[in-house]
Motif scaffolding. Structure first.
Motif: not given
Length: 296
Positions: A114-125
């Motif tokens: 969950i904390f590995e933001l550099w792997k991508g995975g974001m939601s606009f909503h």
């Protein structure tokens, strides 16, 4: 970076409907630049660029007294302080939304990722809800109008949306559904199989970025900021419509696929936005322009 010889064309396929030339995806390096072990990706630059350019535009809106029915309800120092709040809201909300809306089972099994933001995975909503939380908390703490601060934030929002969709295109992610082979701009993405696809990231960049920004900018010049909530409601409604249109051309996330009746998660999450936006617009139109200066 665009590698040399990337804009290659493929010969006519066996299908007689295929165009003479099919566009091959220009292979970009997802890393913008690196200094030793420090790596900066285009996606990170899109976030940074969106926040910086949005901050500059927001300052211009606040300083233009013609846009407000009296003094601006937000001062420049308050806006500068708010940048950190909204940045945290976007990142935390965007990641939380992706975890909950798009891949909950995976993250239940791999919570550390969950904390590995550099792997991508974001939601606009999710990012939008995080932004809403930041606006409400900051406005309450500083005794300023929630609706007017929301108007400012959503007026600049399309800048970040545009840059984010361009970053999606550079990363060859969130590509479109299979396109009619005769479509001149159908594109073959390197990780999307051998079939031509819609460059849906560019469609969304145009709708959610350029078109939405233009509409809101025209509304502002017609006095929309004098009615708190009008820009906020318009952003929410128009984005929801634009997102649903874009989803008709975008390949659904593989872990979700199509939902009920061919709907996608992006469509379902956008419907409440349209309803909420319409309610906010109706309330703003009934509100007197002179109420702009009152905390709401």
């Amino acid at each position: 970076m665009l590698e040399a010889g990337c804009w290659l064309t493929a010969p006519r396929a066996r299908d007689p409907r295929m165009p003479l030339l099919t566009i091959a995806f220009p292979v970009f390096d997802p890393v913008a630049f690196a200094i030793g072990p420090f790596v900066v990706r285009w996606y990170a630059l899109a976030y940074i660029g969106g926040i910086v350019l949005g901050w500059i535009y927001a300052r211009a809106l606040i300083k233009n007294v013609k846009f407000w029915a009296g003094p601006s309800p937000v001062t420049l120092p308050q806006l500068d302080d708010f940048i950190l709040w909204v940045t945290i809201g976007i990142i935390v909300g965007g990641r939380t939304g992706y975890v909950l809306f798009y891949n909950p089972m995976f993250f239940m099994q791999h919570p550390a990722e969950i904390f590995e933001l550099w792997k991508g995975g974001m939601s606009f909503h999710g990012g939008f809800l995080g932004c809403v939380a930041a606006v409400m908390l900051f406005a309450r703490r500083n005794n300023i109008s929630i609706l007017s601060l929301g108007d400012i934030v959503t007026a600049v929002g399309p800048i970040g949306l545009f840059l984010g969709r361009i970053a999606n295109f550079i990363n060859s992610e969130l590509w479109g559904r299979a396109a009619d082979p005769t479509l001149p701009w159908a594109m073959i993405f390197p990780n999307g199989g051998p079939i031509p696809r819609h460059p849906s990231q560019l469609y969304e960049a145009a709708l959610e970025g350029i078109v939405l920004f233009t509409i809101l900018a025209v509304m502002i010049r017609m006095g929309a900021l004098k009615r708190p909530g009008l820009i906020l409601g318009s952003f929410i409604t128009i984005y929801g419509i634009a997102r649903i249109i874009g989803e008709f051309f975008r390949e659904p996330d593989p872990q979700l696929g199509f939902l009920w009746g061919g709907l996608t998660m992006g469509m379902l999450l956008s419907v409440p936005m349209i309803i909420a936006g319409a309610i906010i617009i109706a309330a703003a139109r009934r509100r007197k322009a002179a109420e702009t200066v009152a905390p709401i």
